[in-house]
Design an enzyme around this catalytic site. Sequence first.
Site, PDB file in Angstrom:
ATOM      1  N   GLU A  98       0.926  -1.050   0.033  1.00 44.59           N
ATOM      2  CA  GLU A  98      -0.200   0.129   0.022  1.00 44.59           C
ATOM      3  C   GLU A  98       0.878   1.217  -0.004  1.00 44.59           C
ATOM      4  O   GLU A  98       1.780   1.243   0.840  1.00 44.59           O
ATOM      5  CB  GLU A  98      -0.794   0.207   1.140  1.00 44.59           C
ATOM      6  N   ASP A 152      -6.203   9.454  10.272  1.00 46.10           N
ATOM      7  CA  ASP A 152      -4.670   8.870  10.425  1.00 46.10           C
ATOM      8  C   ASP A 152      -4.282   9.268  11.821  1.00 46.10           C
ATOM      9  O   ASP A 152      -4.391  10.589  12.405  1.00 46.10           O
ATOM     10  CB  ASP A 152      -3.709   9.224   9.353  1.00 46.10           C
TER      11      ASP A 152
END
Lengths: 411, 266
Positions: free
Chosen positions: B49, B60
């Site tokens: 990824e 995040d």
Amino acid sequence: MKLKKGIPLIDQGNKLGFWGGKFGGNFVPETLKKPIEDLEILFNKLKKDKKFISERDKYFKNWIGTPTRFIKLENLTKYVGGAQIWSKVVSDANGGAHKIYNATVHCLLAKRSGKKIICGDTGAGYAGKMLSMAAKKFGLKCKIFMGAKDIERQQPNVRAMKKNGAEVVPVYSGSQTLVDAVSECMRFWVANCDTTAMCVGSTVGPAIFVRICGWSTSQISRELKFQLINEFGSIPKKLKLYNCVGGGSSSFGFWNEFMDYDKKQCEFIGVEAGGPKKSKKHAAPLTYGSKIGILHGAAQYVNQNSDGQIEETESISAGLDYPGISPLHCFLKDTKRARYTAASDEDALSAYKLVTKYEKLRPSLEPSHAFSVAIKEAKKMSKNTIVVVNSCGDAYKDKKILKKRLGKKYV
Amino acid sequence: MFNPIDLAFKKAKEENRPALLTYTVAGDNTKKKSLVILNAVSKYADILELGVPHNTPVADGSQIQTSAYRAIKNGIKIEDVFWIVKRYKKNKNSKPIILMGYYNMIFQYGQKKFLEKCKKVGVNGLIIVDFPWPENKSFTKKCKRKSIYLIQLLSPTTSKERLKKIIKDSHPMNYFISMLSTTGGKLKVSPKKIMLNYSKIKKINPKKNVVIGFGITEKSIKSLNKADGLVVGSAICKEITNSIQKRQNPVTNVANLVKKLKNKIL
């Protein structure tokens, strides 16, 4: 794209939460889909519930203190020599700004949903201060996210939050202002949505937060409508409503009840923060033609670069220092129901000087932006034009900046 | 549609282990270095990824934020991300690449143009954190036409009804978020509980591969090895940050970490 009459603007979004088919929506991480849906169901039910409405009105009346004053600024009117200048002194509300309405409603909702903790973001510190007050009132634990730069420049409100028992979490990422505070608050909610309610401090964020906030601040225009009829016998033939626009919560609330009037009778003027005169940075996405982008869960006009990175803003007023703008205002702009313009830091400071010179009113730096444009435009208007400026915050919080920029005598 | 992501899962299954997925941010800490890191971890990981750095990342945690801000500060642009993928795919041992990011970047690039570019440089899948179902329905179809998987995220808060609907519309790979957390949070639920939720998802359609991510580290990876795949992101970003602080080579340190992770699930 068209406004509908007879339906509250907050309820004019489509199934996916888009106004005009393209503003708003729910661009959120999967984890938040469920808590957002729960909040939608709860709010849609309660806003039709007479018991809930009367509970809200009870707190609005006895605790927030409604109505806030509607006063004529006689001396300023004489000095300007054009339209009649009036002010809706929303800073009369408990805590000193309009943010108290949204905070109170969110705490009432949190109580109903059984949540014990409420988190919120703040820029100027008003949203945080009010949330800490309401949380204390309703027995909820409170956590406030605030940019480190804003903590530095809005100390009086930070002290108030702490006094009310709230935990103030400084945010050091990015520009260390409101945009980063909202991001951090959303991140906290992602990780704690099972126990914690979130209050977004303005008419921004995922669609449900836009709606709840707009529904709450609409108290301002409900009062104003009544006060106008009381004063003039009917809604004036030429009415101009000036309001500063950051996220857009006070302006939306100030205008909502007048939405269905023809704009020739009742014009809305939103004043964004143009930033320092010498700087290219600003917080005025509507005035300076920013492109549509996604910020904090909603599609809106937002300051960004060609890659889609959100751009840093600059404004003397922390409350307007936000790169995006409520989807409701994007919709009002594109349907041409409201007109948007900007005032610079310097404009706002001169307007503050003028207002405080002639009147016993101390608008904070945010409404000083609105005063600046109102004063300029009122000059050219006829005497039967009624200009109303929403003085939605008190300058007490701006002490430090005013002292630095204007000198001691203006504090 | 054919997609090398399927082959990666197949190979891992033949070896009786979960696929190992790594996450690094494009441009962290420089454009070239992040390419070298991809090449170095390819030896151990099955699917890579690659984060497209964004400056308002609402899901995040601090580790990935630090990496993303570092990359943006170093001037990384969306075109650089494509450059990295293009160059990486020239590597003979290259693995499937999934771009992971936030919707505004795609929205600004234009959905159609973005997918064409992805196809051209060799992107195999996309994860868009803030573009959930059903909002992403039509985009999912556009991805399919380019043989690119749009990987749906599933969370512990996703209701059973919703799970069924999402999985029905989904491509052959989905991503289960282990717990209520931003990326890189401490694992606050027991692996047993995670696997219980996981098996409920697998039951809906056993044919679709489901990976688990969020909170997976060297310590916890083994306890989840019954999954189709496991994603390690923040732990790697943290390794890069630590290496820079200690003035060590992030490439070798990250490669060593991924090697260790792989050994835990063999």
